[in-house]
Design a protein around this motif. Structure first.
Motif, PDB file in Angstrom:
ATOM      1  N   LEU A 197     -21.123  -4.168   7.272  1.00  0.00           N
ATOM      2  CA  LEU A 197     -20.805  -3.124   6.299  1.00  0.00           C
ATOM      3  C   LEU A 197     -22.069  -2.683   5.561  1.00  0.00           C
ATOM      4  CD1 LEU A 197     -17.408  -4.446   4.885  1.00  0.00           C
ATOM      5  CD2 LEU A 197     -17.807  -2.868   6.786  1.00  0.00           C
ATOM      6  N   PHE A 198     -22.933  -3.632   5.237  1.00  0.00           N
ATOM      7  CA  PHE A 198     -24.197  -3.300   4.570  1.00  0.00           C
ATOM      8  C   PHE A 198     -25.000  -2.325   5.423  1.00  0.00           C
ATOM      9  CE2 PHE A 198     -28.700  -3.895   3.676  1.00  0.00           C
ATOM     10  CZ  PHE A 198     -28.727  -3.815   2.290  1.00  0.00           C
ATOM     11  N   ARG A 199     -25.006  -2.529   6.716  1.00  0.00           N
ATOM     12  CA  ARG A 199     -25.734  -1.635   7.622  1.00  0.00           C
ATOM     13  C   ARG A 199     -25.225  -0.203   7.501  1.00  0.00           C
ATOM     14  NH1 ARG A 199     -24.980  -3.661  13.098  1.00  0.00           N
ATOM     15  NH2 ARG A 199     -25.560  -5.582  12.030  1.00  0.00           N
ATOM     16  N   GLU A 200     -23.900  -0.038   7.367  1.00  0.00           N
ATOM     17  CA  GLU A 200     -23.331   1.308   7.197  1.00  0.00           C
ATOM     18  C   GLU A 200     -23.755   1.921   5.870  1.00  0.00           C
ATOM     19  OE1 GLU A 200     -21.822   3.246   9.346  1.00  0.00           O
ATOM     20  OE2 GLU A 200     -21.909   1.666  10.862  1.00  0.00           O
ATOM     21  N   GLY A 251     -14.964 -15.330   1.863  1.00  0.00           N
ATOM     22  CA  GLY A 251     -16.121 -14.440   1.974  1.00  0.00           C
ATOM     23  C   GLY A 251     -16.822 -14.600   3.310  1.00  0.00           C
ATOM     24  N   ALA A 252     -17.167 -13.487   3.931  1.00  0.00           N
ATOM     25  CA  ALA A 252     -17.710 -13.516   5.292  1.00  0.00           C
ATOM     26  C   ALA A 252     -19.033 -12.762   5.351  1.00  0.00           C
ATOM     27  CB  ALA A 252     -16.693 -12.896   6.255  1.00  0.00           C
ATOM     28  N   LEU A 253     -20.123 -13.490   5.539  1.00  0.00           N
ATOM     29  CA  LEU A 253     -21.443 -12.860   5.582  1.00  0.00           C
ATOM     30  C   LEU A 253     -21.616 -11.963   6.805  1.00  0.00           C
ATOM     31  CD1 LEU A 253     -23.735 -15.742   4.275  1.00  0.00           C
ATOM     32  CD2 LEU A 253     -23.230 -13.578   3.137  1.00  0.00           C
ATOM     33  N   ASN A 254     -20.979 -12.315   7.934  1.00  0.00           N
ATOM     34  CA  ASN A 254     -21.111 -11.453   9.118  1.00  0.00           C
ATOM     35  C   ASN A 254     -20.440 -10.096   8.868  1.00  0.00           C
ATOM     36  OD1 ASN A 254     -18.512 -12.586   9.216  1.00  0.00           O
ATOM     37  ND2 ASN A 254     -18.465 -12.627  11.451  1.00  0.00           N
ATOM     38  N   LEU A 302     -15.452  -6.175  14.083  1.00  0.00           N
ATOM     39  CA  LEU A 302     -16.585  -5.738  13.274  1.00  0.00           C
ATOM     40  C   LEU A 302     -16.981  -4.302  13.606  1.00  0.00           C
ATOM     41  CD1 LEU A 302     -18.787  -8.969  13.304  1.00  0.00           C
ATOM     42  CD2 LEU A 302     -17.478  -8.062  11.378  1.00  0.00           C
ATOM     43  N   GLU A 303     -16.961  -3.958  14.873  1.00  0.00           N
ATOM     44  CA  GLU A 303     -17.286  -2.591  15.279  1.00  0.00           C
ATOM     45  C   GLU A 303     -16.266  -1.604  14.729  1.00  0.00           C
ATOM     46  OE1 GLU A 303     -17.759  -2.384  19.534  1.00  0.00           O
ATOM     47  OE2 GLU A 303     -19.187  -4.055  19.509  1.00  0.00           O
ATOM     48  N   GLU A 304     -14.990  -1.987  14.772  1.00  0.00           N
ATOM     49  CA  GLU A 304     -13.928  -1.112  14.253  1.00  0.00           C
ATOM     50  C   GLU A 304     -14.070  -0.934  12.744  1.00  0.00           C
ATOM     51  OE1 GLU A 304      -9.057  -0.764  13.930  1.00  0.00           O
ATOM     52  OE2 GLU A 304      -9.939  -2.429  15.042  1.00  0.00           O
ATOM     53  N   TRP A 305     -14.340  -2.026  12.019  1.00  0.00           N
ATOM     54  CA  TRP A 305     -14.477  -1.951  10.566  1.00  0.00           C
ATOM     55  C   TRP A 305     -15.682  -1.097  10.190  1.00  0.00           C
ATOM     56  CZ3 TRP A 305     -13.842  -7.957   9.967  1.00  0.00           C
ATOM     57  CH2 TRP A 305     -12.540  -8.314  10.356  1.00  0.00           C
ATOM     58  N   SER A 306     -16.746  -1.230  10.954  1.00  0.00           N
ATOM     59  CA  SER A 306     -17.940  -0.422  10.734  1.00  0.00           C
ATOM     60  C   SER A 306     -17.624   1.061  10.914  1.00  0.00           C
ATOM     61  CB  SER A 306     -19.026  -0.869  11.717  1.00  0.00           C
ATOM     62  OG  SER A 306     -20.184  -0.124  11.547  1.00  0.00           O
ATOM     63  N   SER A 307     -16.875   1.374  11.951  1.00  0.00           N
ATOM     64  CA  SER A 307     -16.482   2.755  12.224  1.00  0.00           C
ATOM     65  C   SER A 307     -15.569   3.300  11.117  1.00  0.00           C
ATOM     66  CB  SER A 307     -15.779   2.827  13.579  1.00  0.00           C
ATOM     67  OG  SER A 307     -15.282   4.114  13.812  1.00  0.00           O
ATOM     68  N   GLN A 308     -14.646   2.470  10.643  1.00  0.00           N
ATOM     69  CA  GLN A 308     -13.759   2.891   9.559  1.00  0.00           C
ATOM     70  C   GLN A 308     -14.564   3.241   8.307  1.00  0.00           C
ATOM     71  OE1 GLN A 308     -11.323  -0.637   9.466  1.00  0.00           O
ATOM     72  NE2 GLN A 308      -9.728   0.272  10.760  1.00  0.00           N
ATOM     73  N   ILE A 334      -8.876   7.757   6.278  1.00  0.00           N
ATOM     74  CA  ILE A 334      -8.671   6.328   6.533  1.00  0.00           C
ATOM     75  C   ILE A 334      -8.465   5.623   5.200  1.00  0.00           C
ATOM     76  CG2 ILE A 334      -9.782   4.230   7.395  1.00  0.00           C
ATOM     77  CD1 ILE A 334     -11.096   5.910   9.515  1.00  0.00           C
ATOM     78  N   LYS A 335      -7.466   4.776   5.121  1.00  0.00           N
ATOM     79  CA  LYS A 335      -7.111   4.110   3.861  1.00  0.00           C
ATOM     80  C   LYS A 335      -7.545   2.650   3.805  1.00  0.00           C
ATOM     81  CE  LYS A 335      -4.577   7.752   2.811  1.00  0.00           C
ATOM     82  NZ  LYS A 335      -5.381   8.914   2.525  1.00  0.00           N
ATOM     83  N   GLN A 336      -8.078   2.118   4.905  1.00  0.00           N
ATOM     84  CA  GLN A 336      -8.432   0.700   4.954  1.00  0.00           C
ATOM     85  C   GLN A 336      -9.721   0.495   5.731  1.00  0.00           C
ATOM     86  OE1 GLN A 336      -3.899  -1.110   5.136  1.00  0.00           O
ATOM     87  NE2 GLN A 336      -5.364  -1.846   6.585  1.00  0.00           N
ATOM     88  N   VAL A 337     -10.416  -0.596   5.376  1.00  0.00           N
ATOM     89  CA  VAL A 337     -11.475  -1.145   6.221  1.00  0.00           C
ATOM     90  C   VAL A 337     -10.969  -2.534   6.584  1.00  0.00           C
ATOM     91  CG1 VAL A 337     -13.828  -2.008   6.324  1.00  0.00           C
ATOM     92  CG2 VAL A 337     -13.366   0.176   5.196  1.00  0.00           C
ATOM     93  N   GLY A 338     -10.734  -2.751   7.859  1.00  0.00           N
ATOM     94  CA  GLY A 338     -10.079  -3.990   8.263  1.00  0.00           C
ATOM     95  C   GLY A 338      -8.704  -4.035   7.621  1.00  0.00           C
ATOM     96  N   TYR A 339      -8.439  -5.123   6.883  1.00  0.00           N
ATOM     97  CA  TYR A 339      -7.150  -5.275   6.210  1.00  0.00           C
ATOM     98  C   TYR A 339      -7.218  -4.879   4.731  1.00  0.00           C
ATOM     99  CZ  TYR A 339      -6.006  -7.911  10.392  1.00  0.00           C
ATOM    100  OH  TYR A 339      -5.787  -8.280  11.695  1.00  0.00           O
TER     101      TYR A 339
END
Length: 197
Positions: A63-66, A55-58, A11-17, A162-167
């Motif tokens: 992502l919403f925070r970003e 679908g993942a609320l966490n 989650l931290e990595e996806w947020s950073s992406q 960066i071309k992706q967020v997560g996968y």
């Protein structure tokens, strides 16, 4: 315990992406409070599953925070696109809908009809409402959700480091006014005038 640590790290990595992608978008689009950004996001794709299946609320929350922080920095208005089960309607703040003359529709997005990101936005945006149609100034599409129907003409694709967020595959776009006219048309504001007969 190790699993929870791994999820937290993801989650931290996806947020950073996402933060990097939004920064790259801002360099090109120069968004501010008069602009509207449409967001399409499949949290299923972010976590490595097929769109509409996990679908993942966490994930939506992080992502919403970003997006919220991006809004606070730029002033841009946000619109979160629902999934196809709600005909890709959009969650916006009531103030956005009213100031732009958008007609509100009656529906509450949930994970299984609207998607996790739209459902989360509906519950966390200030006085959220749902509208059917917008014409946004820029957009971000996380997981190939097809936001093009909600962008103004003419959409201009942008490139991020960066071309992706997560996968999930990510594309961004800004828009520009249409260039109209033919070979004699002018597109910048120069003092000289050409005669027209």
């Amino acid at each position: 315990m190790a699993f929870e640590k791994s999820v937290s790290s993801d989650l931290e990595e996806w947020s950073s992406q996402l933060r990097t992608i939004l920064a790259d978008l801002q360099v090109e689009a120069q968004l501010e409070d008069k602009h509207l950004l449409v967001i399409g996001c499949s949290t299923s794709e972010v976590v490595g599953k097929r769109i509409g299946t996990e679908g993942a609320l966490n994930t939506a929350a992080i992502l919403f925070r970003e997006f919220e922080e991006f809004q606070q920095k730029t002033g841009v208005q946000l619109a979160f696109q629902c999934c196809e089960h709600l005909n890709r309607a959009l969650v916006v703040a009531r103030q956005t809908a009213e100031s732009r003359g958008y007609e509100e529709v009656s529906v509450i997005p949930v994970q299984t009809a609207g998607g996790a990101m739209a459902a989360y936005a509906f519950n966390h945006l200030k006085q959220a409402v749902v509208v059917e149609h917008i014409k946004a100034d820029a957009g971000i599409d996380i997981g190939d959700t097809f936001i093009g129907m909600h962008l103004k003409h003419v959409a201009v694709p942008l490139r991020s480091k960066i071309k992706q967020v997560g996968y999930a595959h990510v594309t961004t776009a800004k828009t520009r006014p249409k260039l109209i006219g033919g070979e004699r048309a002018m597109y910048d504001n120069k003092p000289e005038l050409k005669s027209c007969t």
